[in-house]
Scaffold this active site. Structure first.
Site, mmCIF file in Angstrom:
data_model
loop_
_atom_site.group_PDB
_atom_site.id
_atom_site.type_symbol
_atom_site.label_atom_id
_atom_site.label_comp_id
_atom_site.label_asym_id
_atom_site.label_seq_id
_atom_site.Cartn_x
_atom_site.Cartn_y
_atom_site.Cartn_z
ATOM 1 N N LYS A 11 28.255 -20.698 57.272
ATOM 2 C CA LYS A 11 28.271 -21.123 58.675
ATOM 3 C C LYS A 11 29.694 -21.248 59.234
ATOM 4 C CE LYS A 11 23.861 -23.670 58.708
ATOM 5 N NZ LYS A 11 23.284 -25.028 58.915
ATOM 6 N N TYR A 51 16.932 -19.951 65.290
ATOM 7 C CA TYR A 51 16.560 -21.358 65.083
ATOM 8 C C TYR A 51 15.411 -21.794 66.000
ATOM 9 C CZ TYR A 51 20.335 -22.518 61.817
ATOM 10 O OH TYR A 51 21.143 -22.611 60.716
ATOM 11 N N PHE A 59 18.794 -31.872 68.543
ATOM 12 C CA PHE A 59 20.070 -31.251 68.164
ATOM 13 C C PHE A 59 20.106 -29.745 68.412
ATOM 14 C CE2 PHE A 59 17.449 -31.664 64.287
ATOM 15 C CZ PHE A 59 17.384 -30.336 63.872
ATOM 16 N N ARG A 87 18.489 -23.132 47.377
ATOM 17 C CA ARG A 87 18.337 -24.459 48.007
ATOM 18 C C ARG A 87 18.971 -25.534 47.133
ATOM 19 N NH1 ARG A 87 16.817 -24.765 53.327
ATOM 20 N NH2 ARG A 87 16.209 -26.904 52.833
ATOM 21 N N THR A 93 20.462 -31.337 53.312
ATOM 22 C CA THR A 93 20.951 -31.024 54.665
ATOM 23 C C THR A 93 22.120 -31.931 55.053
ATOM 24 O OG1 THR A 93 18.662 -30.473 55.238
ATOM 25 C CG2 THR A 93 20.213 -30.740 57.065
ATOM 26 N N ARG A 104 27.115 -28.262 49.758
ATOM 27 C CA ARG A 104 27.237 -29.195 50.881
ATOM 28 C C ARG A 104 27.989 -30.470 50.477
ATOM 29 N NH1 ARG A 104 21.265 -27.916 53.415
ATOM 30 N NH2 ARG A 104 21.950 -26.519 55.081
ATOM 31 N N ASN A 114 27.209 -28.124 58.224
ATOM 32 C CA ASN A 114 26.945 -28.296 56.790
ATOM 33 C C ASN A 114 27.098 -27.002 55.977
ATOM 34 O OD1 ASN A 114 24.655 -27.061 57.677
ATOM 35 N ND2 ASN A 114 23.242 -28.678 57.077
ATOM 36 N N HIS A 117 23.370 -22.044 55.234
ATOM 37 C CA HIS A 117 21.929 -21.975 55.505
ATOM 38 C C HIS A 117 21.280 -21.233 54.342
ATOM 39 C CE1 HIS A 117 18.080 -21.006 57.432
ATOM 40 N NE2 HIS A 117 18.225 -19.822 56.872
ATOM 41 N N GLU A 128 13.872 -13.640 57.831
ATOM 42 C CA GLU A 128 15.302 -13.804 58.116
ATOM 43 C C GLU A 128 16.108 -12.600 57.629
ATOM 44 O OE1 GLU A 128 15.225 -18.698 58.091
ATOM 45 O OE2 GLU A 128 16.161 -17.677 56.401
#
Ligand code: ADP
Length: 140
Positions: A11, A51, A59, A87, A93, A104, A114, A117, A128
């Site tokens: 990100k 998203y 948010f 993950r 998160t 993270r 963070n 993704h 995706e």
């Protein structure tokens, strides 16, 4: 568990701080192979589409603005149980709740910024990957 593919994003907060290599190293150390990778800059419309599931969350505006604020690196990762493995190496998160050794925990700035993704299941992974990559761009 069979070999799977999952979708990952490095990100804006991470590309801005030159963490693309460090994060990719963590993914590779976890046994995930990068079978496709490209650096792109999302438009606001693309971020809103990606998203869309969060469109009613408070948010959403902040998230989509942030995702367009700097380039991102989109990747397809391949490996045994790749979706869950990714993950796990990403961490929770909220970095304040992320386990030691996760991406993270080590790199994220906040619950919004963070750093990474990762797809949350086989259906989203497929969707995706197809949103960002053509079949020809994925080399296993
Ligand atoms: P994850 O990325 O861990 O799958 P979610 O799907 O719940 O998490 O949320 C998607 C993204 O939205 C998060 O990674 C984060 O960037 C952002 N986000 C989630 N919750 C918040 C929040 N409370 N405030 C700001 N941004 C958030």
């Amino acid at each position: 568990m069979a070999v799977q593919r999952t979708f990952s994003i490095i990100k804006p907060d991470a590309t801005k701080r030159n963490l693309t290599g460090a994060i990719t190293a963590k993914l590779e150390e976890a046994g995930l192979r990068v079978v496709a990778s490209k650096r792109i800059r999302l438009t606001l419309e693309q971020a809103q589409t990606f998203y869309a599931v969060h469109k009613d969350r408070p948010f959403f505006g902040e998230l989509t603005e942030y995702m367009t604020s700097e380039p991102i690196v989109v990747q397809v990762l391949e490996g045994e149980d790749a979706i869950a493995k990714n993950r796990e190496v990403m961490g929770a998160t909220n970095p304040a709740e992320a386990a030691e050794g996760t991406i993270r925990k080590e790199f994220a700035l906040s619950i919004g910024e963070n750093s990474v993704h990762g797809s949350d299941g086989p259906d989203t992974a497929k969707e995706e990957i197809a949103y960002f990559f053509s079949g020809l761009e994925i080399v296993g």
